[in-house]
Every structure is written in structure tokens, then in C-alpha cells.
Design an enzyme around this catalytic site. Sequence first.
Site, mmCIF file in Angstrom:
data_model
loop_
_atom_site.group_PDB
_atom_site.id
_atom_site.type_symbol
_atom_site.label_atom_id
_atom_site.label_comp_id
_atom_site.label_asym_id
_atom_site.label_seq_id
_atom_site.Cartn_x
_atom_site.Cartn_y
_atom_site.Cartn_z
ATOM 1 N N CYS A 163 0.824 -1.233 0.000
ATOM 2 C CA CYS A 163 0.000 0.000 0.000
ATOM 3 C C CYS A 163 0.848 1.269 0.000
ATOM 4 O O CYS A 163 0.315 2.368 -0.152
ATOM 5 C CB CYS A 163 -0.944 0.004 1.197
ATOM 6 S SG CYS A 163 -1.865 -1.523 1.357
ATOM 7 N N HIS A 206 -8.999 3.729 -1.345
ATOM 8 C CA HIS A 206 -7.650 3.167 -1.249
ATOM 9 C C HIS A 206 -7.335 2.275 -2.453
ATOM 10 O O HIS A 206 -7.328 1.050 -2.344
ATOM 11 C CB HIS A 206 -7.533 2.402 0.072
ATOM 12 C CG HIS A 206 -6.171 1.856 0.365
ATOM 13 N ND1 HIS A 206 -5.006 2.371 -0.180
ATOM 14 C CD2 HIS A 206 -5.773 0.821 1.164
ATOM 15 C CE1 HIS A 206 -3.968 1.681 0.269
ATOM 16 N NE2 HIS A 206 -4.406 0.738 1.070
HETATM 17 C C1 COA Z 1 -15.026 -3.796 4.691
HETATM 18 C C2 COA Z 1 -15.164 -4.828 3.594
HETATM 19 C C3 COA Z 1 -14.973 -6.232 4.186
HETATM 20 C C4 COA Z 1 -16.555 -4.697 2.981
HETATM 21 O O1 COA Z 1 -16.661 -5.615 1.928
HETATM 22 P P1 COA Z 1 -18.089 -6.317 1.618
HETATM 23 O O2 COA Z 1 -18.658 -6.786 2.911
HETATM 24 O O3 COA Z 1 -17.881 -7.336 0.558
HETATM 25 O O4 COA Z 1 -18.961 -5.112 1.100
HETATM 26 P P2 COA Z 1 -19.544 -4.907 -0.370
HETATM 27 O O5 COA Z 1 -18.419 -4.628 -1.319
HETATM 28 O O6 COA Z 1 -20.446 -6.052 -0.685
HETATM 29 O O7 COA Z 1 -20.395 -3.597 -0.199
HETATM 30 C C5 COA Z 1 -21.629 -3.584 0.523
HETATM 31 C C6 COA Z 1 -21.994 -2.137 0.794
HETATM 32 O O8 COA Z 1 -21.055 -1.592 1.758
HETATM 33 C C7 COA Z 1 -20.378 -0.471 1.177
HETATM 34 N N1 COA Z 1 -18.982 -0.587 1.605
HETATM 35 C C8 COA Z 1 -18.084 -1.537 1.238
HETATM 36 N N2 COA Z 1 -16.926 -1.333 1.875
HETATM 37 C C9 COA Z 1 -17.097 -0.228 2.633
HETATM 38 C C10 COA Z 1 -16.242 0.477 3.502
HETATM 39 N N3 COA Z 1 -14.997 0.060 3.699
HETATM 40 N N4 COA Z 1 -16.737 1.569 4.131
HETATM 41 C C11 COA Z 1 -17.995 1.978 3.918
HETATM 42 N N5 COA Z 1 -18.873 1.344 3.095
HETATM 43 C C12 COA Z 1 -18.410 0.253 2.469
HETATM 44 C C13 COA Z 1 -20.527 -0.623 -0.327
HETATM 45 O O9 COA Z 1 -20.451 0.623 -0.968
HETATM 46 C C14 COA Z 1 -21.894 -1.231 -0.424
HETATM 47 O O10 COA Z 1 -22.853 -0.189 -0.235
HETATM 48 P P3 COA Z 1 -24.267 -0.212 -1.019
HETATM 49 O O11 COA Z 1 -24.959 -1.455 -0.539
HETATM 50 O O12 COA Z 1 -24.913 1.071 -0.577
HETATM 51 O O13 COA Z 1 -23.899 -0.273 -2.465
HETATM 52 C C15 COA Z 1 -14.087 -4.574 2.471
HETATM 53 O O14 COA Z 1 -14.299 -3.301 1.923
HETATM 54 C C16 COA Z 1 -12.673 -4.673 3.016
HETATM 55 O O15 COA Z 1 -12.147 -5.761 3.256
HETATM 56 N N6 COA Z 1 -11.975 -3.533 3.183
HETATM 57 C C17 COA Z 1 -10.581 -3.523 3.625
HETATM 58 C C18 COA Z 1 -9.646 -3.527 2.427
HETATM 59 C C19 COA Z 1 -8.226 -3.745 2.837
HETATM 60 O O16 COA Z 1 -7.909 -4.614 3.643
HETATM 61 N N7 COA Z 1 -7.305 -2.946 2.300
HETATM 62 C C20 COA Z 1 -5.905 -3.041 2.648
HETATM 63 C C21 COA Z 1 -5.626 -2.285 3.868
HETATM 64 S S1 COA Z 1 -4.028 -2.600 4.525
#
Ligand code: COA
Length: 385
Positions: free
Chosen positions: A83, A332
Site C-alpha cells: 500500500c 484506497h
Molecule cells: C469492509 C469490507 C470487508 C466490505 O466488503 P463487503 O462486505 O464485501 O462489502 P460490499 O463490497 O459487498 O459492499 C456492501 C456495501 O457496503 C459499502 N462498503 C463496502 N466497503 C465499505 C467500507 N470500507 N466503508 C464503507 N462502506 C463500504 C458498499 O459501498 C456497499 O454499499 P451499497 O450497498 O450502498 O452499495 C471490504 O471493503 C474490506 O475488506 N476492506 C478492507 C480492504 C483492505 O484490507 N485494504 C488493505 C488495507 S491494509
Amino acid sequence: MRKVVLLGTGSTKYGKLNVTAREAAVLAAKEAIEKVGISNRDVEAVFVSNVFGMTEKQGHLGPIIAHSLGIPYAPTFTVETACASGSTAFREAFVNIAAGFYDCILVVGTEKVSHLDTITATTYFSYGSDFAFEAVNGASFPGLYASIARYHMHKYGTTEEQLAAVAVKNHSNAIHNPKAHFHKKITVEDVLKSRVVASPLKLYDCCPFSDGASAAIIASEEFAKKHIDTLIYVLGTGRASAPAALFNRENMASIISSKLAAEQAFKNSRLTHKDIDFMEVHDCFTIAEVIAIEDMGFCKKGEGAKLAEEGVTEIDGKLPVNPSGGLKAKGHPVGATGVGQINEVYEQLLGEAGKRQVEGATTALTHNVGATGGTCNVLIFRRGD
Ligand SMILES: CC(C)(COP(=O)(O)OP(=O)(O)OC[C@H]1O[C@@H](n2cnc3c(N)ncnc32)[C@H](O)[C@@H]1OP(=O)(O)O)[C@@H](O)C(=O)NCCC(=O)NCCS
């Protein structure tokens, strides 16, 4: 060492984009080149940051991007430090300009992940941890940062409400950022009630998976003076590593590479914490913003969690943090993130950030972490008079 200037920036919107990483990179690069008003052929080298190109069956992005920009013979260098890739590419471009190898370099970070479902993306991302000890045993990045958060709560009394305040602030800032992934105001209650991802981290404590590209052009002072009026100097740079795996750390609630990189950046900029008008820090999870502020020495260890709750880190607070919306809400796109932070610095220091403007800002810091801190880069910028 020669003086190095940030000449201009460009960026796509962050979010789910209908373009490939290479197309996004070209869009961001063209915007930067056009804004500065130079010709593509003024760009002597291209530094590219990208992590997950292989998921699109495309490695070795550098020459492909250079060719699309009409400069197929410019040397290119593609960087991967998880990242932190964007800021690593920028730092290495800085070194090349400062040392006199080139006068003008294009840095472009790009990422495309929206073609992957969440489980596949989480698996690919986990390859940036110490795979043999962490990911192979089921530790994803939300899980690793949840461990950091738990330890911080246990050691310093940090609460879930305090972490939620970080998300509320960053979502609120992103509303005024047209290029942000999310434009959604949330409350502390929304965060606390959102579904658990890895306890204590909930949906709104996490950054999303974003596509996007950001570009920055840097140059020698001599070159810059021929093309722009207001010079933004790259005054300090720091780069450090730390043991990639969490279990190898003395204090699991601390990222030592952040501390070391910040110390270097302050030392070679000859500035102090009091000089920083605002900063863009690596808030991949809410706890990450808290420990970044602490580890870089802006407050005592263990006291970072109350800053968002008390309004200190708001745009009009004493120490504005992530006016762009941060990774949490601006988004990100891994390879682009570190360059995107520099885009925010550029707009802020020129007074072009609109409703998210930090009034009177002349000096800014960026902090970009790879994985849970295996790599960290800290950069300090100051607008010339
Ligand atoms: C948090 C997380 C698990 C959510 O994934 P998910 O459960 O599959 O969610 P989806 O992609 O199905 O999205 C579902 C809804 O939540 C929203 N959403 C997804 N991730 C979000 C987040 N991080 N913050 C706010 N809203 C989020 C989407 O926009 C969607 O909204 P909608 O229903 O209004 O369209 C995923 O975003 C994640 O793992 N993030 C971390 C990424 C990471 O690790 N990066 C590296 C860092 S070191």
C-alpha cells in the site's frame, strides 16, 4: 543535492471504475501534464506504482503507460511496496531529480481491483503480509489491524467510540472531495451499529477496495521556474522498513517504520511538528490513523484516539488530519494511494481545495504505510514564498 519541486498533479475519481489500471494511469498522467502545461516529451522518466496488475494479466506496466503517453523511449521503473507503493515511487523519483539524473519525472500510481470479489481481493491483499506466518494462518488485513486495535484498547484504554470518530470525520471531509469513493455522511452510531468485519473493527472502520489512479510531476527547481509560478518544494523525505509480521514487534500498537521515516523527514526538512499545517496519513483502518499520529510524535503514545473525538483533527481543528477523506472515505486504490495523498497536498497548498480547504496551509506532511508497516514513507512539502 538539488532542490526538488512538485510541479503538478492529476487524478481519476476513486471508486469502482469502468477502466483498466493502464487506462486509469494514462488519464491521471494526462491531466497532470496538461495542468502543468508541459509537453509529454518534457517527461524524461516515468515511475509507476502498481500492486495487483497481475489480476488483470498485466505486469510491467511502465513501458505500456509511457507508450500510451507518446514517450515510448523514456525509461520507466515499476515499484511495488504494497500500500506504500505510490509514495515509494515518488521518493525514488525525488532521489533521481535531487541527484541530477533527470530534470522532470512523471510518477503515476494505479490500481484496479473491482473485478475481484471481496474474498479474492482479500486473499490477494494478504500476500502483502508475512504470508508464511500470517496469511497462511488465516490473518487478513482487517484481522491484523483488528489485533492492533485490540492491543491499543487493552494497553491505552482506547474505545470503539473514539475509533468511530475517526471514520465520521473522514467521511465528512470526503463529501467535499469530488474524486472521493464515498460521499456519505455517517454518525458514530452508524459506525457502532455497522456489521463487524474483524472485531473490534466494523464496516465503517475499514477502507474500501477502490480502483483509481493518481499522478504527480516532479522536477528540478531550475526546470520548475521555467514552467510554473508558485513552487511547492519537497523539503523532507523519510523511508523505513520494519518486521513485516506483527508477532515480531515489541509493541503491537506501534509501527516503528512510521517513527523512523518521520524522524528522517523532519531531520532533512529542518522543520518541526509545529510547522505542519495538516497531514494526510494512512488510515486504512480507523486505528491506523490513531497510531500514525502517535508514532510520528504528534502526541504521546496512547493519546491519539481522543484527538478525533475532541475535534483536534478536523479541517478547522488544531491539527487537521486527512482533509481529503483519507483512505477510509476518499478510497484506497493501493498503488495510487501514496500519490493521491500528494494530490491533496498540491491542491491544499495552492488554496484550491474548496470546502475542504485548510485555511492558510503552507506546509504539509504525507504518511503512507505498506501492509501493517513493513514499509513506511513520510514526505514533507512547503510552498515557496
Ligand atoms: C469492509 C469490507 C470487508 C466490505 O466488503 P463487503 O462486505 O464485501 O462489502 P460490499 O463490497 O459487498 O459492499 C456492501 C456495501 O457496503 C459499502 N462498503 C463496502 N466497503 C465499505 C467500507 N470500507 N466503508 C464503507 N462502506 C463500504 C458498499 O459501498 C456497499 O454499499 P451499497 O450497498 O450502498 O452499495 C471490504 O471493503 C474490506 O475488506 N476492506 C478492507 C480492504 C483492505 O484490507 N485494504 C488493505 C488495507 S491494509
